[in-house]
Design a protein around this motif. Structure first.
Motif, mmCIF file in Angstrom:
data_model
loop_
_atom_site.group_PDB
_atom_site.id
_atom_site.type_symbol
_atom_site.label_atom_id
_atom_site.label_comp_id
_atom_site.label_asym_id
_atom_site.label_seq_id
_atom_site.Cartn_x
_atom_site.Cartn_y
_atom_site.Cartn_z
ATOM 1 N N TYR A 17 3.352 2.235 -4.284
ATOM 2 C CA TYR A 17 3.475 2.618 -5.692
ATOM 3 C C TYR A 17 4.241 3.925 -5.854
ATOM 4 O O TYR A 17 4.026 4.882 -5.144
ATOM 5 C CB TYR A 17 2.110 2.757 -6.362
ATOM 6 C CG TYR A 17 2.241 3.232 -7.788
ATOM 7 C CD1 TYR A 17 2.652 2.351 -8.770
ATOM 8 C CD2 TYR A 17 2.025 4.542 -8.125
ATOM 9 C CE1 TYR A 17 2.816 2.775 -10.080
ATOM 10 C CE2 TYR A 17 2.191 4.983 -9.427
ATOM 11 C CZ TYR A 17 2.588 4.093 -10.399
ATOM 12 O OH TYR A 17 2.763 4.511 -11.693
ATOM 13 N N GLU A 23 7.773 -2.427 -11.864
ATOM 14 C CA GLU A 23 7.093 -3.605 -11.344
ATOM 15 C C GLU A 23 7.921 -4.844 -11.666
ATOM 16 O O GLU A 23 8.354 -5.051 -12.792
ATOM 17 C CB GLU A 23 5.703 -3.740 -11.948
ATOM 18 C CG GLU A 23 4.923 -4.865 -11.328
ATOM 19 C CD GLU A 23 3.477 -4.919 -11.802
ATOM 20 O OE1 GLU A 23 2.841 -5.945 -11.563
ATOM 21 O OE2 GLU A 23 3.012 -3.953 -12.416
ATOM 22 N N THR A 26 4.048 -10.307 -9.827
ATOM 23 C CA THR A 26 3.097 -10.661 -8.778
ATOM 24 C C THR A 26 3.579 -11.934 -8.116
ATOM 25 O O THR A 26 3.881 -12.912 -8.796
ATOM 26 C CB THR A 26 1.690 -10.873 -9.380
ATOM 27 O OG1 THR A 26 1.317 -9.681 -10.077
ATOM 28 C CG2 THR A 26 0.670 -11.155 -8.299
ATOM 29 N N ASN A 31 0.457 -10.665 -4.429
ATOM 30 C CA ASN A 31 0.937 -9.336 -4.062
ATOM 31 C C ASN A 31 1.815 -8.765 -5.168
ATOM 32 O O ASN A 31 2.645 -9.471 -5.729
ATOM 33 C CB ASN A 31 1.761 -9.401 -2.769
ATOM 34 C CG ASN A 31 0.955 -9.920 -1.614
ATOM 35 O OD1 ASN A 31 -0.060 -9.370 -1.257
ATOM 36 N ND2 ASN A 31 1.409 -11.021 -1.032
ATOM 37 N N GLU A 32 1.644 -7.456 -5.461
ATOM 38 C CA GLU A 32 2.508 -6.808 -6.434
ATOM 39 C C GLU A 32 3.883 -6.605 -5.832
ATOM 40 O O GLU A 32 4.013 -6.153 -4.701
ATOM 41 C CB GLU A 32 1.936 -5.460 -6.847
ATOM 42 C CG GLU A 32 0.764 -5.552 -7.783
ATOM 43 C CD GLU A 32 0.345 -4.168 -8.261
ATOM 44 O OE1 GLU A 32 0.165 -3.278 -7.404
ATOM 45 O OE2 GLU A 32 0.223 -4.009 -9.475
#
Length: 71
Positions: A17, A23, A26, A31-32
């Motif tokens: 992060y 972003e 997902t 998973n991000e």
């Protein structure tokens, strides 16, 4: 086997992060994914490459998945 986040911290020294990263979404495994991450894309699904085992990557390549960078 360790969690992918722990492995990344050990490898790079900091977690995935960062407030400067956007972003992307997902992946199919929960998973991000952030812009700049390498992903494997197959049909309407994508997978974060760094969390996949080599055998999984090879299997996805065989069925036609392509490597891309999340934008």
């Amino acid at each position: 086997m360790q969690h992918p986040m722990v492995e990344r911290i050990q490898r790079t020294g900091y977690p995935i992060y960062s407030p400067r990263r956007q972003e992307y979404g997902t992946d199919a495994l929960g998973n991000e994914v952030f812009s700049g991450d390498q992903i494997l894309v197959f049909e309407d699904e994508f997978f974060l490459v760094e969390t996949l085992m080599n055998e999984t990557k090879e299997a996805l390549e065989v069925i036609g998945a392509t490597y891309e960078i999340a934008q």
